[in-house]
Design a protein around this motif. Structure first.
Motif, PDB file in Angstrom:
ATOM      1  N   GLU A 188       0.742  -1.142   0.194  1.00 43.90           N
ATOM      2  CA  GLU A 188       0.032   0.022  -0.005  1.00 43.90           C
ATOM      3  C   GLU A 188       1.016   1.298  -0.080  1.00 43.90           C
ATOM      4  O   GLU A 188       1.850   1.404   1.040  1.00 43.90           O
ATOM      5  CB  GLU A 188      -0.671  -0.181   1.286  1.00 43.90           C
ATOM      6  CG  GLU A 188      -1.917  -1.125   1.370  1.00 43.90           C
ATOM      7  CD  GLU A 188      -3.306  -0.407   0.628  1.00 43.90           C
ATOM      8  OE1 GLU A 188      -3.354   0.738   0.649  1.00 43.90           O
ATOM      9  OE2 GLU A 188      -4.103  -1.409   0.370  1.00 43.90           O
ATOM     10  N   ILE A 189       0.661   2.124  -0.875  1.00 40.18           N
ATOM     11  CA  ILE A 189       1.619   3.324  -0.928  1.00 40.18           C
ATOM     12  C   ILE A 189       0.716   4.488  -1.263  1.00 40.18           C
ATOM     13  O   ILE A 189      -0.561   4.509  -1.378  1.00 40.18           O
ATOM     14  CB  ILE A 189       2.682   3.066  -2.280  1.00 40.18           C
ATOM     15  CG1 ILE A 189       1.654   3.020  -3.526  1.00 40.18           C
ATOM     16  CG2 ILE A 189       3.585   2.013  -2.090  1.00 40.18           C
ATOM     17  CD1 ILE A 189       2.653   3.343  -4.613  1.00 40.18           C
ATOM     18  N   LYS A 190       1.243   5.840  -1.467  1.00 41.58           N
ATOM     19  CA  LYS A 190       0.608   7.097  -1.634  1.00 41.58           C
ATOM     20  C   LYS A 190       0.361   7.073  -3.206  1.00 41.58           C
ATOM     21  O   LYS A 190       1.232   6.464  -3.941  1.00 41.58           O
ATOM     22  CB  LYS A 190       1.395   8.274  -1.160  1.00 41.58           C
ATOM     23  CG  LYS A 190       1.490   8.379   0.157  1.00 41.58           C
ATOM     24  CD  LYS A 190       2.313   9.747   0.557  1.00 41.58           C
ATOM     25  CE  LYS A 190       2.716   9.705   2.134  1.00 41.58           C
ATOM     26  NZ  LYS A 190       3.244  10.648   2.561  1.00 41.58           N
ATOM     27  N   HIS A 191      -0.603   7.383  -3.592  1.00 42.95           N
ATOM     28  CA  HIS A 191      -0.825   7.811  -4.840  1.00 42.95           C
ATOM     29  C   HIS A 191       0.067   8.853  -5.574  1.00 42.95           C
ATOM     30  O   HIS A 191       0.320   9.794  -4.796  1.00 42.95           O
ATOM     31  CB  HIS A 191      -2.246   8.072  -5.023  1.00 42.95           C
ATOM     32  CG  HIS A 191      -2.994   8.168  -6.592  1.00 42.95           C
ATOM     33  ND1 HIS A 191      -2.985   9.104  -7.493  1.00 42.95           N
ATOM     34  CD2 HIS A 191      -3.559   7.064  -7.291  1.00 42.95           C
ATOM     35  CE1 HIS A 191      -3.254   8.595  -8.594  1.00 42.95           C
ATOM     36  NE2 HIS A 191      -3.710   7.660  -8.594  1.00 42.95           N
ATOM     37  N   SER A 192       0.328   8.584  -6.820  1.00 43.35           N
ATOM     38  CA  SER A 192       1.150   9.609  -7.374  1.00 43.35           C
ATOM     39  C   SER A 192       0.906  11.060  -7.437  1.00 43.35           C
ATOM     40  O   SER A 192       1.633  11.981  -7.576  1.00 43.35           O
ATOM     41  CB  SER A 192       1.696   8.941  -9.031  1.00 43.35           C
ATOM     42  OG  SER A 192       0.532   9.450  -9.661  1.00 43.35           O
ATOM     43  N   SER A 193      -0.655  11.241  -7.347  1.00 45.11           N
ATOM     44  CA  SER A 193      -1.171  12.483  -7.253  1.00 45.11           C
ATOM     45  C   SER A 193      -0.755  13.582  -5.935  1.00 45.11           C
ATOM     46  O   SER A 193      -0.886  14.615  -5.817  1.00 45.11           O
ATOM     47  CB  SER A 193      -2.490  12.658  -7.938  1.00 45.11           C
ATOM     48  OG  SER A 193      -3.095  12.075  -6.561  1.00 45.11           O
ATOM     49  N   PHE A 194      -0.410  12.679  -5.063  1.00 44.42           N
ATOM     50  CA  PHE A 194       0.132  13.395  -3.880  1.00 44.42           C
ATOM     51  C   PHE A 194       1.325  14.189  -3.973  1.00 44.42           C
ATOM     52  O   PHE A 194       1.700  14.975  -3.215  1.00 44.42           O
ATOM     53  CB  PHE A 194       0.506  12.433  -2.637  1.00 44.42           C
ATOM     54  CG  PHE A 194       0.682  12.699  -1.415  1.00 44.42           C
ATOM     55  CD1 PHE A 194      -0.205  13.056  -0.438  1.00 44.42           C
ATOM     56  CD2 PHE A 194       2.060  12.776  -1.119  1.00 44.42           C
ATOM     57  CE1 PHE A 194       0.079  13.468   0.475  1.00 44.42           C
ATOM     58  CE2 PHE A 194       2.405  13.053   0.350  1.00 44.42           C
ATOM     59  CZ  PHE A 194       1.435  13.542   1.153  1.00 44.42           C
ATOM     60  N   PHE A 195       2.104  13.652  -4.969  1.00 42.83           N
ATOM     61  CA  PHE A 195       3.441  14.372  -5.445  1.00 42.83           C
ATOM     62  C   PHE A 195       3.323  15.418  -6.574  1.00 42.83           C
ATOM     63  O   PHE A 195       2.517  15.252  -7.428  1.00 42.83           O
ATOM     64  CB  PHE A 195       4.428  13.152  -5.754  1.00 42.83           C
ATOM     65  CG  PHE A 195       4.909  12.488  -4.557  1.00 42.83           C
ATOM     66  CD1 PHE A 195       5.605  12.608  -3.782  1.00 42.83           C
ATOM     67  CD2 PHE A 195       3.821  11.037  -4.569  1.00 42.83           C
ATOM     68  CE1 PHE A 195       5.777  11.761  -2.582  1.00 42.83           C
ATOM     69  CE2 PHE A 195       3.931  10.265  -3.584  1.00 42.83           C
ATOM     70  CZ  PHE A 195       4.913  10.502  -2.703  1.00 42.83           C
ATOM     71  N   LYS A 196       4.256  16.428  -6.437  1.00 38.18           N
ATOM     72  CA  LYS A 196       4.133  17.361  -7.525  1.00 38.18           C
ATOM     73  C   LYS A 196       4.679  16.987  -8.948  1.00 38.18           C
ATOM     74  O   LYS A 196       4.086  17.391  -9.905  1.00 38.18           O
ATOM     75  CB  LYS A 196       4.936  18.606  -7.276  1.00 38.18           C
ATOM     76  CG  LYS A 196       4.836  19.973  -7.865  1.00 38.18           C
ATOM     77  CD  LYS A 196       5.482  21.003  -7.131  1.00 38.18           C
ATOM     78  CE  LYS A 196       5.301  22.436  -8.110  1.00 38.18           C
ATOM     79  NZ  LYS A 196       4.661  23.274  -7.199  1.00 38.18           N
ATOM     80  N   GLU A 197       5.642  16.111  -9.004  1.00 36.63           N
ATOM     81  CA  GLU A 197       6.160  15.472 -10.092  1.00 36.63           C
ATOM     82  C   GLU A 197       6.341  14.087  -9.994  1.00 36.63           C
ATOM     83  O   GLU A 197       6.559  13.341  -8.906  1.00 36.63           O
ATOM     84  CB  GLU A 197       7.587  16.303 -10.388  1.00 36.63           C
ATOM     85  CG  GLU A 197       7.249  17.538 -10.619  1.00 36.63           C
ATOM     86  CD  GLU A 197       8.962  18.266 -10.863  1.00 36.63           C
ATOM     87  OE1 GLU A 197       9.715  17.522 -11.008  1.00 36.63           O
ATOM     88  OE2 GLU A 197       8.829  19.287 -10.776  1.00 36.63           O
ATOM     89  N   PRO A 198       6.001  13.371 -11.141  1.00 30.13           N
ATOM     90  CA  PRO A 198       6.422  11.831 -10.986  1.00 30.13           C
ATOM     91  C   PRO A 198       7.690  11.362 -10.528  1.00 30.13           C
ATOM     92  O   PRO A 198       7.991  10.458  -9.789  1.00 30.13           O
ATOM     93  CB  PRO A 198       6.336  11.602 -12.688  1.00 30.13           C
ATOM     94  CG  PRO A 198       5.488  12.576 -13.337  1.00 30.13           C
ATOM     95  CD  PRO A 198       5.722  13.857 -12.623  1.00 30.13           C
TER      96      PRO A 198
END
Length: 129
Positions: free
Chosen positions: A98-108
């Motif tokens: 289980e991880i954070k979704h990439s949309s949580f971060f400003k850039e990939p």
């Protein structure tokens, strides 16, 4: 060891490419992953495979199909089944995290650095030496 994510796509036709990479690189196989995240109360997953470096290289590629597959523990998506079958054919299975979704971060790039940190701390991939 330098690890780098190589994004194949969003998990549609590229899952077939990921499965072919597993089959043709069996000797280099290191670990496989199903990364589960949630966005807007919907679970999605990313499928990924890490391969050992080639020769004297200190480069470990991690191929990924990012967040394009709906995730339901009760009813597996066909693409997850294809991935698990490819792994089973070489006697391996995926680690589910289980991880954070990439949309949580400003850039990939930040998202992939986050994943590398998790994988290193969990000893799924080697440390950066």
């Amino acid at each position: 060891m330098i690890q780098q994510f190589i994004e194949l796509g969003q998990g549609y036709g590229d899952v077939y490419e990921l499965c072919e990479l597993i089959k043709t690189n069996e000797a280099r196989f290191h670990e496989a992953f199903i990364f589960v995240s949630t966005k807007n109360e919907q679970k999605v997953c990313s499928l990924a495979v890490a391969f050992k470096s080639v020769g004297e290289s200190k480069f470990m590629p991690v191929y990924v199909c990012r967040e394009g597959i709906p995730y339901n523990e009760d009813k597996r998506a066909k693409r997850i089944g294809l991935f698990e079958e490819a792994l089973s054919a070489i006697g391996k299975q995926a680690n589910t995290l289980e991880i954070k979704h990439s949309s949580f971060f400003k850039e990939p790039t930040q998202f992939y650095q986050y994943l590398i940190g998790i994988l290193r701390m969990s000893h799924y991939i080697p440390p950066m030496h």
